[in-house]
Structure formats: C-alpha cells, structure tokens
Motif scaffolding. Structure first.
Motif, PDB file in Angstrom:
ATOM      1  N   ASP A 163      41.385  -3.924 -27.034  1.00  0.00           N
ATOM      2  CA  ASP A 163      41.363  -2.520 -26.610  1.00  0.00           C
ATOM      3  C   ASP A 163      42.353  -1.701 -27.435  1.00  0.00           C
ATOM      4  N   ARG A 164      43.540  -2.245 -27.619  1.00  0.00           N
ATOM      5  CA  ARG A 164      44.557  -1.520 -28.385  1.00  0.00           C
ATOM      6  C   ARG A 164      44.138  -1.376 -29.844  1.00  0.00           C
ATOM      7  N   LEU A 165      43.622  -2.451 -30.431  1.00  0.00           N
ATOM      8  CA  LEU A 165      43.187  -2.412 -31.824  1.00  0.00           C
ATOM      9  C   LEU A 165      42.035  -1.434 -32.002  1.00  0.00           C
ATOM     10  N   GLY A 166      41.084  -1.435 -31.063  1.00  0.00           N
ATOM     11  CA  GLY A 166      39.961  -0.514 -31.160  1.00  0.00           C
ATOM     12  C   GLY A 166      40.399   0.936 -31.136  1.00  0.00           C
ATOM     13  N   ALA A 167      41.375   1.248 -30.279  1.00  0.00           N
ATOM     14  CA  ALA A 167      41.886   2.619 -30.212  1.00  0.00           C
ATOM     15  C   ALA A 167      42.560   3.005 -31.524  1.00  0.00           C
ATOM     16  N   VAL A 168      43.299   2.085 -32.119  1.00  0.00           N
ATOM     17  CA  VAL A 168      43.951   2.359 -33.399  1.00  0.00           C
ATOM     18  C   VAL A 168      42.914   2.601 -34.490  1.00  0.00           C
ATOM     19  N   LEU A 169      41.864   1.764 -34.536  1.00  0.00           N
ATOM     20  CA  LEU A 169      40.831   1.944 -35.558  1.00  0.00           C
ATOM     21  C   LEU A 169      40.114   3.275 -35.389  1.00  0.00           C
ATOM     22  N   ASP A 170      39.857   3.668 -34.162  1.00  0.00           N
ATOM     23  CA  ASP A 170      39.218   4.974 -33.939  1.00  0.00           C
ATOM     24  C   ASP A 170      40.097   6.099 -34.482  1.00  0.00           C
ATOM     25  N   GLY A 171      41.417   5.959 -34.305  1.00  0.00           N
ATOM     26  CA  GLY A 171      42.316   6.969 -34.824  1.00  0.00           C
ATOM     27  C   GLY A 171      42.373   6.989 -36.339  1.00  0.00           C
ATOM     28  N   ASP A 218      34.599  -4.642 -39.248  1.00  0.00           N
ATOM     29  CA  ASP A 218      34.462  -3.651 -38.173  1.00  0.00           C
ATOM     30  C   ASP A 218      35.160  -2.343 -38.555  1.00  0.00           C
ATOM     31  N   ALA A 219      36.344  -2.461 -39.149  1.00  0.00           N
ATOM     32  CA  ALA A 219      37.092  -1.260 -39.533  1.00  0.00           C
ATOM     33  C   ALA A 219      36.351  -0.468 -40.610  1.00  0.00           C
ATOM     34  N   ARG A 220      35.800  -1.165 -41.603  1.00  0.00           N
ATOM     35  CA  ARG A 220      35.051  -0.470 -42.657  1.00  0.00           C
ATOM     36  C   ARG A 220      33.828   0.226 -42.066  1.00  0.00           C
ATOM     37  N   LYS A 239      34.203  -8.977 -32.857  1.00  0.00           N
ATOM     38  CA  LYS A 239      32.840  -8.664 -33.301  1.00  0.00           C
ATOM     39  C   LYS A 239      32.294  -7.512 -32.453  1.00  0.00           C
ATOM     40  N   GLY A 240      31.349  -7.817 -31.552  1.00  0.00           N
ATOM     41  CA  GLY A 240      30.677  -6.761 -30.805  1.00  0.00           C
ATOM     42  C   GLY A 240      31.582  -5.961 -29.896  1.00  0.00           C
ATOM     43  N   TYR A 241      32.556  -6.594 -29.265  1.00  0.00           N
ATOM     44  CA  TYR A 241      33.444  -5.862 -28.352  1.00  0.00           C
ATOM     45  C   TYR A 241      34.294  -4.865 -29.128  1.00  0.00           C
ATOM     46  N   LEU A 242      34.850  -5.289 -30.239  1.00  0.00           N
ATOM     47  CA  LEU A 242      35.662  -4.386 -31.057  1.00  0.00           C
ATOM     48  C   LEU A 242      34.799  -3.294 -31.676  1.00  0.00           C
ATOM     49  N   ALA A 243      33.578  -3.655 -32.055  1.00  0.00           N
ATOM     50  CA  ALA A 243      32.678  -2.669 -32.662  1.00  0.00           C
ATOM     51  C   ALA A 243      32.142  -1.671 -31.647  1.00  0.00           C
ATOM     52  N   GLY A 272      60.233  -5.656 -39.920  1.00  0.00           N
ATOM     53  CA  GLY A 272      59.234  -4.660 -39.556  1.00  0.00           C
ATOM     54  C   GLY A 272      58.067  -5.197 -38.751  1.00  0.00           C
ATOM     55  N   ALA A 273      58.041  -6.516 -38.507  1.00  0.00           N
ATOM     56  CA  ALA A 273      56.909  -7.097 -37.782  1.00  0.00           C
ATOM     57  C   ALA A 273      56.856  -6.652 -36.326  1.00  0.00           C
ATOM     58  N   ASP A 274      57.935  -6.057 -35.832  1.00  0.00           N
ATOM     59  CA  ASP A 274      57.977  -5.621 -34.438  1.00  0.00           C
ATOM     60  C   ASP A 274      57.650  -4.131 -34.269  1.00  0.00           C
ATOM     61  N   LEU A 275      57.215  -3.470 -35.319  1.00  0.00           N
ATOM     62  CA  LEU A 275      56.850  -2.057 -35.218  1.00  0.00           C
ATOM     63  C   LEU A 275      55.620  -1.880 -34.336  1.00  0.00           C
ATOM     64  N   ASP A 276      55.491  -0.704 -33.726  1.00  0.00           N
ATOM     65  CA  ASP A 276      54.418  -0.458 -32.762  1.00  0.00           C
ATOM     66  C   ASP A 276      53.024  -0.637 -33.353  1.00  0.00           C
ATOM     67  N   ALA A 277      52.839  -0.248 -34.597  1.00  0.00           N
ATOM     68  CA  ALA A 277      51.503  -0.294 -35.190  1.00  0.00           C
ATOM     69  C   ALA A 277      51.211  -1.615 -35.893  1.00  0.00           C
ATOM     70  N   VAL A 278      52.003  -2.649 -35.609  1.00  0.00           N
ATOM     71  CA  VAL A 278      51.716  -4.001 -36.098  1.00  0.00           C
ATOM     72  C   VAL A 278      51.028  -4.744 -34.961  1.00  0.00           C
TER      73      VAL A 278
END
Length: 419
Positions: A139-147, A169-171, A50-54, A123-129
């Motif tokens: 932190d990692r998810l937030g950086a991916v969403l920003d990208g 949050d992503a939308r 929620k707020g931390y990711l946002a 494919g579940a072990d790919l970096d972007a999963v």
C-alpha cells in the motif's frame, strides 16, 4: 478429563494456511491455533508485486478465506499478535505472544517465513526508502509510485524477481526507473545466463535504466526525503524514492530459542521434521534436502508458493503419522509487466540448452539438459510448454533435445520415459 492441547502453527502465510488446511483434509480433528503477525487473514503474497501493486487486484481478491471460514474449520485464528517466545518440554509446551497471551500446545509447527534482507547503508532509514513484504508495504509503495507518476525517479536496489516486477509496475505507471544490481547479470541466482540477457534487454527496451556490476554505498537525503543514490564507482543516480529488494533471510529466531538446528534456515528432514524429532517446520524458513531427483545433492532453501504448499502437506502428513516424504518438482513464476515467466525444475550443472522459439518475439522456451536428460525449462509466454514440462518432470519423463527445438511440435507429444 483434560482437554487436548491444540496444534500450534506459528505463521499465517501460505505455508501455515496450507498446513492447517491439509490437517483438516486428512481428517485431523484436534484443535488448531494459527497465529499470524499481520492484522489481515492469510493472503496470497506474490500478487503484492504484481496485480495488487498494479491496482488490478484488491485485498479481497488475494485473501484466501474470510475469517468465518476458520471458525467453521475449528481453527482459532490469531491476527496481529505474533509469537515472541516458545518453551517446550517433550510433547507439550507454551507460546507467549507479543501482547502477553499464553497459548498451550501439544504439537508445534513453525511456518515463520522470511524477512527482507536489509542494507547497512548511510541513509537507509530515510522515509522514502521502501521494501516489499506485506500488504502494508505494498500500500505504501503503491502510493509512492502514484506520486512519482507526475515526476520523479524510483531507484530499485536489487535485480531479482521482486525488484524487476516492481520496476515493470512502476514503468507501466509512467515512473522513471533505475535498477542497480551488484552482480554481473539480472536474476543471477535463479535463472540461466541466456534468460538474464533476455530480461536485461526487455527492461531496457521498455525504458528502464539497468546498471549492472554497480553497488550502492549511500542514499543521499534531499530535505527529509531521498535525493540520490551514490554508487561505489562514484556515480550518483538521482532518486525520489528507493526500493530495497536484495533478497530475504529465513526467520529462525523461534527455532533457535528451542535449540533446533539452523543452517541458513531451520534444518528439516524429508518429512519436514526439525532436529528435535517433534517439531515440524515448513516453507521458506526451512533448509530442506533437495526434493528434486534431477537436482544436485545437498540442501537448499526454496522460496515459492508451490514449495510452501507442497511442503506444508508433507508436514501435515507427518503430524498425523502417515509419513509421506517431500519429493516435489520445484516450479516458479514471475510476471514482469506483460512478460510472464514460468520455470520448471532447477537450473544447475547444465551442459546443453535448447532454444525453442525466438527470444526477439518475447515468446520462447529454454530447455536445459544434463547428460542428455531434461532438468529444467524456462518459459516466457509459452504456457503450454511449461505445463508439458512440469507434468513430464513430475512423471519422470524427458524430451529428446534434438526434436525439441521446433516450436511447431507440442512438447507434450515429445515426452518419453527417462532412462
């Protein structure tokens, strides 16, 4: 004279923290060792999706207490060094951490929490999963969403609370999102069909693609990253990143080492005592007798901060010998963008639902009844309704279903003692 062996609390999440806090509140002065797997002090986990990711909350906003607080309470806090093995002989035992440290203890509490359920997919072990359980995950998810905000699609596998909160949050960050849910409705394990339909429409209105009755069978690589998600019916969904949010399983490995009874969670009684009659276990690693008198009989595993807190206080009273039983009314909440959901009670075996307000306005309450008795309420943007129902259920009260539909009458005025 030998020094007393400390109380060992394994797990420094909400339940573990509440347990050590409750022990001190109850006047217990025995030494305590609280061991956590993560390298940060105990923090509030729900804001991670929620707020931390946002980005509206920082780590300092969600950490319960800074490290000096634990020293002031005579609690030794061990971070980043999880317990790997426990041995117990009667009223004493020892635990060995991952680094090899040995901790002697007298009393033992397991607050080991849950682990995210994994998908055994190619494919579940790919970096972007990705998944979401810890601060590091967020932190990692937030950086991916920003990208992805500048172009790209997030595919969320799983239409539960975590998946939908992250999707919202992503939308909000401008990311294209597809939610893939294997069941026939969103949030099917925890909410009513009416509320599932509301959230399906609400997420679609906000631009999220939602695919129901759809099972992911393969995550396709694009170079070193993710390119698509293949579904069982042959469809292919483009993806730049994937979030796996398909639920959680209780962490019971240490309980099994000790020979404790495990059945989907560490089996405990109404006093949070495990099957050996000595160890207490708390929070979402446990299988508890349903504490809700208007619920259906049997055991269940509750995953909520309220359960973690209330159950931990029960366990603390057991350790100090006061013996209070766990009888809390369950409640839950979820922020999906600007939509705030608050639930009181448990939706099960319902035979009547009263709609209070208009779902089209995204502010309404669903009141659920069994044999004329109020058993649960689902409140979207109606905080006062939630407060009234929660307090009423805690006091053993109900609300006349025929009078409840008028949103102009505050629910607190309609509360009456249950027959």
């Amino acid at each position: 004279m030998s020094m007393p062996r400390p109380t060992l609390v394994v797990g420094a999440g909400q339940a573990g923290l509440e347990l050590v806090t409750a022990l001190r509140d109850l006047g217990d002065t025995e030494p305590i060792v609280l061991v956590g797997e993560e390298p940060v002090p105990p923090y509030d986990r729900p804001p991670l999706s929620k707020g931390y990711l946002a980005g509206t909350q920082r780590l300092s906003d969600i950490v319960f207490h800074p490290e000096p607080w634990f020293a002031e309470q005579d609690i030794e806090l061990v971070l980043g060094d999880p317990v790997a093995r426990i041995e117990r002989d009667g009223d004493r035992g020892s635990a060995t951490t991952a680094s090899g440290r040995v901790i002697e203890f007298g009393r033992l509490a397991l607050a080991t929490g849950s682990a995210n359920r994994r998908l055994a997919l190619p494919g579940a072990d790919l970096d972007a999963v990705l998944d979401l359980r810890s601060v590091a995950d967020a932190d990692r998810l937030g950086a991916v969403l920003d990208g992805l905000a500048t172009g790209g699609r997030l595919v969320v596998i799983g239409g539960g609370f975590i998946g939908l909160e992250v999707a919202a949050d992503a939308r909000a960050k401008g990311v294209d999102v597809t939610v893939v849910e294997a069941a026939e409705r969103l949030l099917g394990r925890v909410v009513s069909p009416q509320l599932s339909e509301f959230y399906l429409a609400a997420h679609r209105r906000r631009g999220t693609e939602v695919l129901l009755r759809s099972t992911a069978t393969r995550i396709v690589a694009d170079g070193v990253g993710v390119g698509a998600v293949e579904l069982a019916d042959g469809r292919v969904v483009e993806a730049s990143a994937v979030l796996v949010a398909v639920g959680a399983v209780a962490r019971t490995e240490l309980a099994e080492q000790l020979g404790l009874q495990v059945d989907g969670g560490i089996v405990v009684d109404e006093h949070a005592l495990a099957s050996d009659g000595m160890t207490v276990a708390v929070g979402d690693c446990t299988s508890v007798p349903n504490p809700y008198t208007r619920g259906t009989p049997g055991r269940l595993r509750l995953e909520s901060t309220q359960h973690a807190s209330d159950h931990a206080r029960t366990a603390a009273s057991t350790l100090v010998g006061s013996g209070a039983a766990y009888t809390s009314v369950p409640w839950f909440w979820s922020d999906q963008g600007e939509l705030q959901l608050q639930i009181s009670g448990l939706y099960a075996d319902v035979d009547r639902t009263v709609v209070r307000g208009d779902p089209e306005t995204e502010r309404f309450t669903l009141l659920h009844y069994r044999d004329g008795l109020l058993v649960a309420a689902e409140c979207v943007g109606t905080r006062q309704d939630h407060i009234a129902v929660k307090r009423g259920l805690e006091k053993g009260m109900t609300i006349d279903p025929d009078a409840a539909a008028d949103p102009g009458v505050p629910l607190k005025r309609l509360l009456t003692p249950a027959p």
